[in-house]
Enzyme design. Structure first.
Site, PDB file in Angstrom:
ATOM      1  N   ARG A   1     -17.032  10.741 -18.707  1.00  0.00           N
ATOM      2  CA  ARG A   1     -15.520  10.291 -18.709  1.00  0.00           C
ATOM      3  C   ARG A   1     -15.526   9.011 -20.317  1.00  0.00           C
ATOM      4  O   ARG A   1     -14.486   8.325 -19.634  1.00  0.00           O
ATOM      5  CB  ARG A   1     -14.768   9.416 -17.583  1.00  0.00           C
ATOM      6  CG  ARG A   1     -14.422  10.714 -16.947  1.00  0.00           C
ATOM      7  CD  ARG A   1     -13.821  10.285 -15.486  1.00  0.00           C
ATOM      8  NE  ARG A   1     -13.015   9.260 -15.514  1.00  0.00           N
ATOM      9  CZ  ARG A   1     -11.601   9.207 -15.488  1.00  0.00           C
ATOM     10  NH1 ARG A   1     -11.122  10.627 -14.278  1.00  0.00           N
ATOM     11  NH2 ARG A   1     -10.884   8.552 -14.926  1.00  0.00           N
TER      12      ARG A   1
ATOM     13  N   LYS B   1      -1.548  15.810 -13.904  1.00  0.00           N
ATOM     14  CA  LYS B   1      -2.508  15.305 -14.008  1.00  0.00           C
ATOM     15  C   LYS B   1      -2.874  15.521 -12.795  1.00  0.00           C
ATOM     16  O   LYS B   1      -3.551  14.614 -12.513  1.00  0.00           O
ATOM     17  CB  LYS B   1      -2.431  13.708 -14.533  1.00  0.00           C
ATOM     18  CG  LYS B   1      -1.239  13.914 -15.560  1.00  0.00           C
ATOM     19  CD  LYS B   1      -2.353  13.786 -17.068  1.00  0.00           C
ATOM     20  CE  LYS B   1      -1.790  13.792 -17.519  1.00  0.00           C
ATOM     21  NZ  LYS B   1      -1.898  13.919 -19.406  1.00  0.00           N
TER      22      LYS B   1
ATOM     23  N   THR C   1     -14.380  -0.643 -13.354  1.00  0.00           N
ATOM     24  CA  THR C   1     -14.577   0.375 -12.688  1.00  0.00           C
ATOM     25  C   THR C   1     -15.729  -0.271 -12.435  1.00  0.00           C
ATOM     26  O   THR C   1     -16.128  -0.737 -10.917  1.00  0.00           O
ATOM     27  CB  THR C   1     -15.094   1.783 -13.054  1.00  0.00           C
ATOM     28  OG1 THR C   1     -14.508   2.349 -14.087  1.00  0.00           O
ATOM     29  CG2 THR C   1     -16.226   2.365 -12.101  1.00  0.00           C
TER      30      THR C   1
ATOM     31  N   LYS D   1       1.323  -1.090  -0.085  1.00  0.00           N
ATOM     32  CA  LYS D   1      -0.333  -0.029  -0.203  1.00  0.00           C
ATOM     33  C   LYS D   1       0.828   1.176   0.461  1.00  0.00           C
ATOM     34  O   LYS D   1       0.637   2.594  -0.307  1.00  0.00           O
ATOM     35  CB  LYS D   1      -0.901   0.073   1.103  1.00  0.00           C
ATOM     36  CG  LYS D   1      -1.918  -1.026   1.209  1.00  0.00           C
ATOM     37  CD  LYS D   1      -2.985  -1.263  -0.291  1.00  0.00           C
ATOM     38  CE  LYS D   1      -2.553  -2.259  -0.691  1.00  0.00           C
ATOM     39  NZ  LYS D   1      -3.127  -2.114  -1.930  1.00  0.00           N
TER      40      LYS D   1
ATOM     41  N   LYS E   1     -11.685   0.018 -20.112  1.00  0.00           N
ATOM     42  CA  LYS E   1     -11.781   0.635 -19.085  1.00  0.00           C
ATOM     43  C   LYS E   1     -12.655   0.528 -18.040  1.00  0.00           C
ATOM     44  O   LYS E   1     -12.661   1.062 -16.933  1.00  0.00           O
ATOM     45  CB  LYS E   1     -11.763   2.268 -19.378  1.00  0.00           C
ATOM     46  CG  LYS E   1     -11.079   3.300 -18.357  1.00  0.00           C
ATOM     47  CD  LYS E   1     -10.235   5.184 -18.768  1.00  0.00           C
ATOM     48  CE  LYS E   1     -10.853   5.295 -17.573  1.00  0.00           C
ATOM     49  NZ  LYS E   1     -10.274   6.184 -17.735  1.00  0.00           N
TER      50      LYS E   1
ATOM     51  N   HIS F   1      -9.738   9.146  -4.659  1.00  0.00           N
ATOM     52  CA  HIS F   1      -8.258   8.806  -5.304  1.00  0.00           C
ATOM     53  C   HIS F   1      -7.207   8.251  -3.113  1.00  0.00           C
ATOM     54  O   HIS F   1      -6.730   8.081  -3.302  1.00  0.00           O
ATOM     55  CB  HIS F   1      -7.532   9.389  -6.924  1.00  0.00           C
ATOM     56  CG  HIS F   1      -6.129   9.332  -6.370  1.00  0.00           C
ATOM     57  ND1 HIS F   1      -5.631   7.711  -7.299  1.00  0.00           N
ATOM     58  CD2 HIS F   1      -4.761   9.185  -5.902  1.00  0.00           C
ATOM     59  CE1 HIS F   1      -4.920   7.406  -7.488  1.00  0.00           C
ATOM     60  NE2 HIS F   1      -4.609   7.887  -6.437  1.00  0.00           N
TER      61      HIS F   1
ATOM     62  N   GLN G   1     -14.163  -3.302 -10.556  1.00  0.00           N
ATOM     63  CA  GLN G   1     -14.012  -2.713  -9.049  1.00  0.00           C
ATOM     64  C   GLN G   1     -15.524  -2.608  -7.738  1.00  0.00           C
ATOM     65  O   GLN G   1     -15.068  -2.811  -6.306  1.00  0.00           O
ATOM     66  CB  GLN G   1     -13.327  -1.673  -8.784  1.00  0.00           C
ATOM     67  CG  GLN G   1     -12.097  -1.289  -9.283  1.00  0.00           C
ATOM     68  CD  GLN G   1     -11.643   0.366  -9.430  1.00  0.00           C
ATOM     69  OE1 GLN G   1     -12.411   1.101 -10.753  1.00  0.00           O
ATOM     70  NE2 GLN G   1     -10.392   0.495  -9.268  1.00  0.00           N
TER      71      GLN G   1
ATOM     72  N   ARG H   1       3.278  14.357 -13.183  1.00  0.00           N
ATOM     73  CA  ARG H   1       2.610  14.737 -14.329  1.00  0.00           C
ATOM     74  C   ARG H   1       2.007  15.910 -14.788  1.00  0.00           C
ATOM     75  O   ARG H   1       0.954  15.855 -15.952  1.00  0.00           O
ATOM     76  CB  ARG H   1       2.335  13.336 -15.271  1.00  0.00           C
ATOM     77  CG  ARG H   1       3.544  12.484 -15.286  1.00  0.00           C
ATOM     78  CD  ARG H   1       2.486  10.684 -15.761  1.00  0.00           C
ATOM     79  NE  ARG H   1       2.059  10.889 -17.053  1.00  0.00           N
ATOM     80  CZ  ARG H   1       0.922  10.406 -16.438  1.00  0.00           C
ATOM     81  NH1 ARG H   1       0.202   9.992 -15.796  1.00  0.00           N
ATOM     82  NH2 ARG H   1       0.539  10.242 -18.478  1.00  0.00           N
TER      83      ARG H   1
ATOM     84  N   HIS I   1      -9.061   7.198  -0.841  1.00  0.00           N
ATOM     85  CA  HIS I   1      -8.447   4.944  -0.484  1.00  0.00           C
ATOM     86  C   HIS I   1      -6.700   4.783  -0.107  1.00  0.00           C
ATOM     87  O   HIS I   1      -6.596   4.374   0.412  1.00  0.00           O
ATOM     88  CB  HIS I   1      -8.462   4.813  -2.506  1.00  0.00           C
ATOM     89  CG  HIS I   1      -8.701   3.911  -2.591  1.00  0.00           C
ATOM     90  ND1 HIS I   1      -8.575   2.411  -2.474  1.00  0.00           N
ATOM     91  CD2 HIS I   1      -7.593   2.955  -3.017  1.00  0.00           C
ATOM     92  CE1 HIS I   1      -8.044   1.475  -2.699  1.00  0.00           C
ATOM     93  NE2 HIS I   1      -7.150   1.257  -2.785  1.00  0.00           N
TER      94      HIS I   1
END
Length: 286
Positions: free
Chosen positions: A266, A139, A208, A124, A204, A147, A211, A137, A150
């Site tokens: 997205r 982003k 999700t 982790k 992609k 994000h 998940q 980068r 988590h």
């Protein structure tokens, strides 16, 4: 004076509580106390939300294509290894997928499970690089609350898991998470390889979904405990934590799925804008 008494009482409670920890892991790296990992996690949060973006504000994004390919492939390999170890130390070697207790003995299988739990916990910290790559980068739009939350909560809670209950039914979600990571980091590795591999990334949206299925399975598996009358699992508090974790992330990922895909924010551009064909080759409209 009142604050001093409160602090003293807190340390006394901590000392009493820590006596219940698994003595086998006491001298393992990062296992002595939760404070070192807390410092690392707080530093991570500060860097990815404040310091990193500030340092990168007037800089060009780093070209991290090769490091990211190596990193993602390494995570896939490591996740496969963890799956193998979780299976052989219990989940394919004696566990019932119902009331599986923690084995605190020094048997080879019990120690193997404890070591696997520690390796999963340590992974982790490696995965914190996900967010650091985003920042370097530039982003920053991908450094979302979901994000960061988590990546922060997983190592923090898993310290307690390894310290008090390295094994048993509380580790099923770790096995599932490793399986998901094989798929997810394979996607990231292909994505990092550039435009030539974009045609392999059509799945992609399904990633999700995988998940979401993971969190449903975690919640369902842990939920069994509350309907079993004679399950003497040694650390039931962790089952509440895992169950809450599964439900919270199920809600958060459902929210992400709705805004990212149901509302079309997205969707791949080829689906948002249509596509053209040149010389018989399917080409995305950019």
């Amino acid at each position: 004076m009142a604050f001093d008494q409160l602090t003293s009482s807190a340390f006394l409670l901590y000392d009493e509580w820590i006596k219940e920890a698994d003595p086998r892991v006491e001298d393992w790296p990062l296992m002595t106390s939760p404070f070192p990992q807390t410092v690392v996690i707080l530093a991570y949060i500060y860097f990815v939300t404040t310091l990193g973006p500030r340092l990168m504000e007037n800089r060009k994004p780093f070209d991290l294509k090769r490091p990211m390919i190596i990193y993602n492939i390494s995570i896939v390999i490591f996740s496969l290894y963890l799956i193998y170890e979780f299976l052989l130390s219990g989940w394919a070697n004696g566990y019932s997928y119902r009331c599986d207790l923690v084995d605190y003995s020094s048997s080879p299988q019990a120690l193997r499970m404890a070591r696997t739990c520690w390796l999963y916990y340590f992974s982790k910290f490696i995965e914190l690089l996900d967010t650091i790559f985003f920042v370097l980068r530039k982003k920053n739009s991908q450094v979302s609350f979901l994000h960061v939350f988590h990546h922060s909560i997983m190592p923090f809670t898993w310290w307690f898991g390894v310290k008090f209950a390295p094994g048993g039914l509380g580790t099923f979600h770790a096995l599932l998470n490793c399986c998901v990571h094989v798929i997810m980091y394979s996607y990231y590795a292909l994505s990092a390889m550039g435009p030539a591999f974009q045609k392999y990334l059509w799945w992609k949206k399904h990633m999700t979904t995988i998940q979401l299925v993971q969190f449903v399975m975690v919640t369902g598996h842990i939920g069994q405990f509350f309907f079993m009358k004679d399950c003497q699992y040694q650390c039931p508090v962790f089952l509440y934590v895992i169950g809450s974790y599964g439900m919270i992330f199920l809600v958060l990922f459902l929210n992400f799925y709705y805004h990212a895909y149901t509302k079309g924010k997205r969707l791949p551009k080829v689906l948002q804008n249509g596509a053209c064909h040149q010389n018989g080759v399917h080409k995305k409209v950019e």
